[in-house]
Design an enzyme around this catalytic site. Structure first.
Site, PDB file in Angstrom:
ATOM      1  N   ASP A 185     -13.358   8.248 -10.453  1.00  0.00           N
ATOM      2  CA  ASP A 185     -14.131   6.989 -11.040  1.00  0.00           C
ATOM      3  C   ASP A 185     -15.737   6.428 -10.511  1.00  0.00           C
ATOM      4  O   ASP A 185     -16.486   6.463 -11.501  1.00  0.00           O
ATOM      5  CB  ASP A 185     -13.262   6.124 -10.788  1.00  0.00           C
ATOM      6  CG  ASP A 185     -12.340   6.504 -11.957  1.00  0.00           C
ATOM      7  OD1 ASP A 185     -13.107   6.751 -13.282  1.00  0.00           O
ATOM      8  OD2 ASP A 185     -11.425   6.120 -11.737  1.00  0.00           O
ATOM      9  N   ARG A 226      -2.563   3.418  -1.891  1.00  0.00           N
ATOM     10  CA  ARG A 226      -2.653   3.336  -3.210  1.00  0.00           C
ATOM     11  C   ARG A 226      -2.346   2.227  -4.285  1.00  0.00           C
ATOM     12  O   ARG A 226      -1.026   2.687  -4.255  1.00  0.00           O
ATOM     13  CB  ARG A 226      -3.654   4.296  -4.140  1.00  0.00           C
ATOM     14  CG  ARG A 226      -4.706   3.508  -5.268  1.00  0.00           C
ATOM     15  CD  ARG A 226      -5.128   4.387  -5.533  1.00  0.00           C
ATOM     16  NE  ARG A 226      -4.791   5.479  -7.191  1.00  0.00           N
ATOM     17  CZ  ARG A 226      -5.321   6.250  -7.646  1.00  0.00           C
ATOM     18  NH1 ARG A 226      -6.356   6.853  -7.100  1.00  0.00           N
ATOM     19  NH2 ARG A 226      -4.457   7.150  -8.147  1.00  0.00           N
ATOM     20  N   CYS A 260     -11.342  10.525  -0.678  1.00  0.00           N
ATOM     21  CA  CYS A 260      -9.695  10.804  -2.221  1.00  0.00           C
ATOM     22  C   CYS A 260      -9.765  11.071  -3.226  1.00  0.00           C
ATOM     23  O   CYS A 260      -8.974  11.670  -3.437  1.00  0.00           O
ATOM     24  CB  CYS A 260      -8.264   9.730  -1.282  1.00  0.00           C
ATOM     25  SG  CYS A 260      -9.303   8.423  -2.752  1.00  0.00           S
ATOM     26  N   ARG A 306      -0.334   7.990  -3.727  1.00  0.00           N
ATOM     27  CA  ARG A 306       0.021   7.620  -5.157  1.00  0.00           C
ATOM     28  C   ARG A 306       0.809   6.946  -5.682  1.00  0.00           C
ATOM     29  O   ARG A 306       1.799   7.754  -5.442  1.00  0.00           O
ATOM     30  CB  ARG A 306      -0.351   8.451  -6.114  1.00  0.00           C
ATOM     31  CG  ARG A 306      -1.859   8.976  -6.257  1.00  0.00           C
ATOM     32  CD  ARG A 306      -2.502   9.934  -7.520  1.00  0.00           C
ATOM     33  NE  ARG A 306      -2.984  10.699  -6.810  1.00  0.00           N
ATOM     34  CZ  ARG A 306      -3.453  11.621  -6.198  1.00  0.00           C
ATOM     35  NH1 ARG A 306      -2.148  12.724  -5.739  1.00  0.00           N
ATOM     36  NH2 ARG A 306      -4.646  12.758  -6.390  1.00  0.00           N
ATOM     37  N   SER A 349     -14.244   9.030  -5.665  1.00  0.00           N
ATOM     38  CA  SER A 349     -15.428  10.241  -6.035  1.00  0.00           C
ATOM     39  C   SER A 349     -15.323  10.619  -7.615  1.00  0.00           C
ATOM     40  O   SER A 349     -16.378  10.404  -8.309  1.00  0.00           O
ATOM     41  CB  SER A 349     -15.831  12.057  -5.745  1.00  0.00           C
ATOM     42  OG  SER A 349     -14.485  12.566  -5.844  1.00  0.00           O
ATOM     43  N   GLU A 359     -15.291   3.445  -6.176  1.00  0.00           N
ATOM     44  CA  GLU A 359     -15.236   3.646  -7.041  1.00  0.00           C
ATOM     45  C   GLU A 359     -16.105   3.177  -7.960  1.00  0.00           C
ATOM     46  O   GLU A 359     -16.381   3.882  -9.492  1.00  0.00           O
ATOM     47  CB  GLU A 359     -13.927   3.983  -7.694  1.00  0.00           C
ATOM     48  CG  GLU A 359     -13.208   2.770  -8.193  1.00  0.00           C
ATOM     49  CD  GLU A 359     -11.532   3.212  -8.045  1.00  0.00           C
ATOM     50  OE1 GLU A 359     -11.341   4.389  -8.205  1.00  0.00           O
ATOM     51  OE2 GLU A 359     -10.115   2.519  -7.628  1.00  0.00           O
ATOM     52  N   HIS A 415      27.272  26.152  -0.341  1.00  0.00           N
ATOM     53  CA  HIS A 415      27.446  27.726   1.188  1.00  0.00           C
ATOM     54  C   HIS A 415      25.826  28.339   0.375  1.00  0.00           C
ATOM     55  O   HIS A 415      25.171  28.881   1.096  1.00  0.00           O
ATOM     56  CB  HIS A 415      28.741  28.157   0.455  1.00  0.00           C
ATOM     57  CG  HIS A 415      28.137  29.693   0.606  1.00  0.00           C
ATOM     58  ND1 HIS A 415      28.275  31.030   0.153  1.00  0.00           N
ATOM     59  CD2 HIS A 415      28.815  30.205   2.230  1.00  0.00           C
ATOM     60  CE1 HIS A 415      28.036  31.460   0.602  1.00  0.00           C
ATOM     61  NE2 HIS A 415      28.925  31.616   1.237  1.00  0.00           N
TER      62      HIS A 415
END
Length: 802
Positions: free
Chosen positions: A710, A584, A757, A516, A708, A686, A426
């Site tokens: 790593d 990933r 990403c 992820r 970008s 990466e 409710h």
């Protein structure tokens, strides 16, 4: 002539009969007559009509008396409302039903007994003639009586239902909505009870109640009769089913969450005037799901059939609010009520309203969030409905649970927090209708929070709602989506939390560039996969006990991992279907894996985990190889069994081309075959080697996604976690940009998809503009930066005349 009858049976009723029998009964009649042939099971029954109610008021000569009682009504004055409501109800209860009406009710009951057995048990429900209008849900405003047996008891329950047209909450609701108290009549539905006291029951919606996402069925349920779920007296199990895949014959149960289910409502055996009572649920049953997967899917199919039927009849999309029950004697499922959903179906989907918390605070309490708003004010703890007169406008209501008697103060609260209840309780339903934030199922809210404490109630952070100490700053952003153009560059999103996926899906997007696994594993599974695979080898008894508790509802500990991971990924994939969702595979470092439950016994100690045993290297060799198999099984389940073929898979930290081949071969062993059922496998770009050897990687992978974070770390030779050299960390460094430009050029040459990403485009709009200039296919952004960055990309494309 229908309009002059005291009794109308379900098979005599249709949706056009709302003026005669109210929305609830008209809908039951419509379904009973038209959906039984489609397999939807509905118990039979009849309606005591609105004409019978009006006839009673006239014959008993009490209408003018009730009008006099309601003169000078002030619904904002709790004492005034309470006193007038009590007198109006007493007037009805003291009056005698006309003899001819009693005889008709008794006769109809005997006929129902011939169908179901002598002295059959029935549910007696109120059905107001103005209920379930597009902007007003009268559900719960009047009373329901369960397990009523015998003609005399039925007549008494009918009169109590008539009186409940003048409950405090019903009077207040009609006044707020502008309804004349004497142009609303009451019909009473009498329906054969489903013996859910021996099984389970609950509520389902053919739309997500929090976000308005229309492609999911939400099912809530608990043991026993359904009133506990409706009233929010119990924290129920919760299931989501994805409608488009269900209609294709798949089994898309995309979420299963266990509720605490501490009590259940059963038939009373005491022989007192009470026909039902609450008893404790046995401890072991609380940790089991109330429904099998096939039962969940069956209910969802019925929800789709009911929604489809009403939508076609209305000539527009008509999401439904449905009550269901399982008979513990026959094992059959039934639908016992259905009405239009009246909150999300009225939402303006062209205006994106985003609540953003601007500062952090101490979390006092968590529970299930209702809606996506934020509210703040002084807490007011109320444990008894008799004390609601002390509540002041703008306060935060903290209570055990609410029912319709609380509505006069709910509408002046800045937020609501309850100990009990799920998303169909409710408190949740009314909070949505009022447009205020609520957190339900907190368990201990009334004990932890004290009256007078300044609090902030945040439902803007996903499924978990948080009550913070103090009034925290927040802002409301409103965006007119009709005015927002779409760029040619695909704008995707980074999504880690499945509970936020439905909400994020309303932000203009082209899919998910990075979903992820790590968040799902650490937040929902919590256990190291090898600890589940080798449970018997575990030395720590406490760890085993924790795992036993988490995996208890599942067939095996391996099933627990596979199902939870599959569901987490499926929730995100369903939210954005049929757009691509790139998942990933797990990319924890060894120290992060070790922090999972049981992880210490399976992970080595590394001096530099960032550059150690991570990503692809774990998948095809060493002790983690079989755990990667579980990840593959989960992805296959989400794609093939649930039908979410928009899931693409991505391999992180793949150092060499040979590693890429080895991982693809490993995935094939578990049925994840590149190209089969439109499966695409991407590689994270990466590591500088991914760029240098991009021509070779392009031969074995279907696309690249630039990581970008790593790539910057490994190009500049710095540890991105070290604050000592953080000043040097910048994705916009020319060396990094040169590698990215080179990769995009090579990907284009081989006709491979290429996106990004990493964090860079979310943090730096100028970096996003650089990527557009390079001709990148897609940019994946954090959800809160999508609109801002999209506008920058549109500017850049205009200059480039793309």
């Amino acid at each position: 002539m229908k309009s002059k009858k005291f009794i109308l049976w379900f098979d005599e009723l249709g949706i056009e009969d709302v003026p005669l029998v109210g929305g609830k009964n008209a809908s039951l009649g419509e379904m009973y007559s038209n959906l039984a042939g489609k397999g939807v099971k509905i118990p039979n029954g009849f309606a005591v009509t609105a004409y019978a109610y009006d006839y009673f008021l006239e014959k008993a000569k009490i209408k003018d008396g009730i009008k006099r009682i309601l003169t000078g009504l002030d619904t904002r004055n709790i004492r005034n409302l309470t006193e007038k409501g009590r007198k109006a109800r007493e007037t009805i209860l003291k009056a005698e039903l006309p003899k001819e009406l009693k005889e008709e009710i008794a006769k109809a009951y005997k006929k129902l007994c011939r169908q179901y057995g002598q002295n059959t048990d029935v549910a007696v429900r109120s059905s107001a003639t103005a209920e379930d209008l597009p902007d007003a849900s009268f559900a719960g405003q009047q009373e329901t009586y369960l397990n009523i047996r015998g003609g005399h008891s039925l007549i008494e329950a009918t009169k109590k239902c008539f009186a409940s047209l003048f409950t405090n909450r019903a009077i207040s609701y009609r006044a707020d909505k502008g309804f004349n108290h004497f142009k609303v009549s009451l019909s009473v539905g009498v329906q054969k009870m489903v013996r859910s006291d021996r099984a389970c029951s609950g509520v389902m919606f053919s739309i997500d109640t929090e976000t308005g996402f229309k492609d999911a069925v939400l099912i809530n349920g608990s043991y026993g009769l359904g009133e506990n779920v409706v009233q929010g007296s119990v924290n129920p199990d919760q299931f989501y089913v994805f409608k488009p895949a269900l209609m294709k014959g798949c089994k898309p149960i995309i979420s299963k969450k266990l509720g605490s289910k501490k009590i259940m409502m059963v038939y009373s055996e005491q022989g007192t005037k009470h026909t039902t009572e609450n008893v404790e649920v046995p401890y072991e049953k609380r940790y089991k799901f109330i429904l099998s997967d096939e039962e969940i899917l069956q209910l969802a199919r019925w929800a789709c059939i009911i929604e489809d039927y009403y939508s076609k009849k209305a000539g527009k999309f008509k999401p439904m609010d449905i009550e269901w029950a399982k008979d513990g004697i026959s094992g059959e499922l039934f639908i016992v009520q259905a009405r239009p959903e009246t909150v999300q179906s009225q939402r303006n989907v062209n205006i994106l309203e985003e609540y953003v918390l601007k500062e952090k605070g101490n979390v006092l309490l968590t529970g299930l969030s209702v809606g996506t708003k934020i509210g703040a004010g002084k807490a007011h703890v109320i444990k008894n409905v008799n004390d609601i007169g002390h509540f002041r406008k703008g306060e935060v209501l903290i209570t055990e649970k609410t029912d319709p008697d609380w509505e006069p103060i709910m509408k002046i609260a800045s937020a609501i927090v309850t100990n009990k209840g799920g998303r169909t309780a409710h408190a949740a339903i009314v909070a949505r209708e009022l447009g205020i934030p609520a957190i339900v199922g907190t368990e201990h809210g009334t004990e932890i929070i004290r009256t007078g404490t300044d609090v902030t109630v945040s439902c803007a952070e996903g499924e978990v709602g948080r009550v913070y100490k103090n009034k925290l700053r927040f802002e409301i952003r409103k965006i007119d989506l009709k005015r927002l153009k779409r760029p040619k560059t695909m704008i995707m999103m980074n999504v880690g939390n499945p509970d936020q996926a439905f909400d994020f899906s309303f932000i203009p997007n082209d899919g998910v560039g990075l979903a992820r696994e790590e968040f799902i594993i650490s937040s929902y599974i919590k256990v190291h996969p090898l600890a589940l695979l080798h449970y018997s080898r575990l030395r720590d008894r406490k760890v085993k006990e924790i795992i036993d508790g988490l995996a208890y509802p599942y067939k095996s500990k391996v099933d627990f991992f596979v199902e939870k991971l599959a569901q987490g990924v499926a929730m995100i994939a369903a939210a954005f279907y049929p757009k691509d969702v790139i998942v990933r595979m797990s990319d924890f470092k060894t120290n992060e894996y070790a922090n999972l439950i049981g992880g210490n016994e399976f992970e080595p100690k590394e001096e530099n985990p960032m550059l150690g045993w991570r990503g692809a290297s774990r998948y095809y060799a060493g002790s983690y190889r079989e755990a990667f198999g579980l990840e593959c099984m989960a992805m296959k389940k989400a794609r093939d069994e649930m039908g979410l073929t928009n899931i693409k898979l991505m391999i992180p930290f793949c150092r060499t081309v040979d590693e890429g081949r080895a991982v693809i071969a490993e995935m094939k062993k578990y049925g994840l075959v590149q190209g089969k059922n439109s499966l695409e496998i991407y590689v994270m770009a990466e590591i500088p080697s991914n760029v240098i050897l991009a021509d070779e990687f392009a031969k074995i992978f279907d696309g690249f996604s630039i990581g970008s974070n790593d790539l910057t770390q490994l190009t500049l030779g710095l540890d991105r976690d070290s604050e000592l050299i953080s000043r040097l960390y910048d994705e916009r460094n020319q060396a990094v940009k040169s590698l990215i430009h080179e990769l995009i050029k090579k990907a284009k040459k081989h006709r491979r998809k290429v996106g990004i990403c990493g964090q860079g485009p979310s943090d730096h709009p100028d970096f996003a503009q650089f990527l557009v200039q390079c001709g990148i296919d897609s940019i994946s952004l954090n959800p809160d930066t999508v609109i801002r960055t999209t506008l920058k990309i549109l500017e850049t494309e205009k200059k480039l005349r793309r």
